[in-house]
Design an enzyme around this catalytic site. Structure first.
Site, PDB file in Angstrom:
ATOM      1  CG  ASP A   1     -68.986 -72.615  42.359  1.00  0.00           C
ATOM      2  OD1 ASP A   1     -68.024 -73.303  41.953  1.00  0.00           O
ATOM      3  OD2 ASP A   1     -69.628 -71.846  41.635  1.00  0.00           O
TER       4      ASP A   1
ATOM      5  CG  ASN B   1     -64.370 -76.069  42.674  1.00  0.00           C
ATOM      6  OD1 ASN B   1     -64.769 -74.962  42.291  1.00  0.00           O
ATOM      7  ND2 ASN B   1     -63.360 -76.676  42.086  1.00  0.00           N
ATOM      8  CE  LYS B   2     -68.208 -77.048  37.126  1.00  0.00           C
ATOM      9  NZ  LYS B   2     -69.684 -76.988  36.953  1.00  0.00           N
TER      10      LYS B   2
ATOM     11  CD  GLN C   1     -66.871 -76.039  33.222  1.00  0.00           C
ATOM     12  OE1 GLN C   1     -66.624 -77.195  32.900  1.00  0.00           O
ATOM     13  NE2 GLN C   1     -67.970 -75.731  33.882  1.00  0.00           N
TER      14      GLN C   1
ATOM     15  NE  ARG D   1     -67.080 -71.105  33.900  1.00  0.00           N
ATOM     16  CZ  ARG D   1     -65.850 -70.953  34.356  1.00  0.00           C
ATOM     17  NH1 ARG D   1     -65.055 -70.009  33.875  1.00  0.00           N
ATOM     18  NH2 ARG D   1     -65.379 -71.712  35.317  1.00  0.00           N
ATOM     19  N   GLY D   2     -68.401 -69.281  36.784  1.00  0.00           N
ATOM     20  CA  GLY D   2     -67.361 -69.080  37.794  1.00  0.00           C
ATOM     21  C   GLY D   2     -67.933 -68.157  38.861  1.00  0.00           C
ATOM     22  CB  ALA D   3     -68.146 -68.584  42.547  1.00  0.00           C
TER      23      ALA D   3
ATOM     24  NE  ARG E   1     -74.552 -72.195  37.218  1.00  0.00           N
ATOM     25  CZ  ARG E   1     -73.307 -72.591  36.890  1.00  0.00           C
ATOM     26  NH1 ARG E   1     -72.428 -71.706  36.433  1.00  0.00           N
ATOM     27  NH2 ARG E   1     -72.956 -73.852  37.012  1.00  0.00           N
TER      28      ARG E   1
END
Ligand code: MRU
Length: 359
Positions: free
Chosen positions: A250, A260-261, A209, A62-64, A105
């Site tokens: 992202d 973002n998150k 996270q 995960r993570g762009a 995603r």
């Protein structure tokens, strides 16, 4: 679809290349399973493009930027399989595989960016085995990402006054990239230069996270970090304890709005209120010039159970449902600086982003 677990020593010190979430090893893709960190350090062997897509959807990786790099290697796996099946018709089959991969995603533009980059290369290939050229391209994307992170680390750290304290949200570290990290790259550089003396990390509900990944990653490099619950961020700022909020992204729209998150927006609103500066650190592969503003960025919703349960055990009453958007949009006007490998855009807007992208 095939995924095989594989125990392996993962930890490397910052003197090497920090933690490596993605490896191309023994002619195959190997991903560090981020769902089970920090208790278990397990790599999964990803044998085909459908396993790569599942690993992205299920948050093994995960993570762009890490999603983009994984997708690039996923294209290699697809081409290898389709070319072995039929060297005359492999392109049509790969095309469908790529469409599938791209939908793993929705929010991180790095996924579509990497698949698009690889697809354009496929168009130029003649009928020889496509794997060597595609693999070289995927490895280049991977190496470029690490180099970009190092550059952004230096650029971002230069904005921070000595002996500052910072807050970060989610994990935008080595685990979320090819290595070194975006927001955590700035924090790594800032700590080593004495500009950052205290790091706070939001735990980042519901997937944790911050507490599972960021705290683990920083502790691997002996960088002290204090965890806070997400709801404590505004109160931390009110106490005057931090000077910067530093996050990854992202997707950055053409006007400088940042996805973002979930929780980044509320932290940025609180930062604005308390005079804390917001720094967004992301490679240009995260900038989406086709998307005019944050309003057009698709926001992923994930299963209700991520909120209703903790550690597989239901904690909310049986009759209760949940709303679980996993990203939000922080408007450009709340952001002091966007840092990319091409440079820093202060007080971002359409002109600033366009100028930076054209340098
Ligand atoms: O749902 P995740 O863990 O993939 O979300 C990750 C983030 O929001 C990160 O901050 C972002 O991708 C930048 S990673 C360098």
């Amino acid at each position: 679809m095939s995924i095989r677990p594989h125990q392996e020593q993962v930890l490397s010190s910052i003197a090497q290349e920090t933690i490596q979430p993605i490896r191309w090893q023994n002619d195959g893709l190997r991903l560090l399973d981020q769902r089970v960190l920090p208790e278990q350090v397990v790599y999964l062997d990803i044998d085909d493009v459908y396993a790569a897509a599942a690993a992205i959807t299920d948050m093994v990786v995960r993570g762009a930027p890490a999603i983009g790099i994984t997708a690039a290697y996923g294209v290699v796996l697809a081409a290898r399989q389709r070319f072995q099946e039929n060297s005359a018709t492999w392109r049509e089959k790969v095309d469908a595989d790529l469409q599938y991969l791209k939908s793993a995603r929705p929010t991180a533009i790095n996924l579509a960016w990497a698949v698009g980059h690889m697809a354009r290369l496929i168009e130029t290939l003649t009928d020889v085995d496509p794997v060597p050229q595609l693999l070289a391209a995927a490895q280049q994307i991977h190496a470029d990402d690490i180099a970009a992170n190092r550059r952004m680390g230096e650029l971002g750290a230069a904005l921070i006054n000595p002996s500052s304290a910072v807050l970060t949200h989610c994990n935008a570290g080595a685990l979320a990239t090819g290595g070194y990290g975006t927001a955590l790259g700035v924090i790594r550089a800032g700590v080593s230069q004495g500009r950052i003396t205290q790091v706070y990390a939001d735990e980042t509900r519901p997937w944790l996270q911050g507490s599972r990944l960021t705290a683990w990653e920083l502790s691997q490099d002996d960088i002290p970090v204090s965890l806070i619950v997400d709801g404590a961020a505004a109160w931390l700022m009110k106490q005057g304890k931090i000077q910067w909020l530093i996050v990854g992204s992202d997707r950055i729209a053409a006007n400088g709005d940042v996805a973002n998150k979930i929780g980044t927006y509320s932290a940025a609103v609180a930062a604005h209120h308390h005079g804390v500066k917001v720094m967004v650190v992301a490679p240009t592969s995260t900038v989406d010039m086709e998307t005019a503003s944050g309003e057009a960025i698709p926001i992923e919703s994930r299963p209700e159970d991520e909120l209703l349960c903790i550690g597989g055990k239901r904690v909310a009453p049986a009759a209760v449902g949940a709303w679980n958007p996993v990203f939000d949009i922080t408007p450009a006007e709340l952001i002091a600086a966007i840092v990319t490998e091409k440079g820093v855009v202060e007080e971002p807007d359409c002109e600033g982003i366009a100028r930076m992208m054209n340098t």
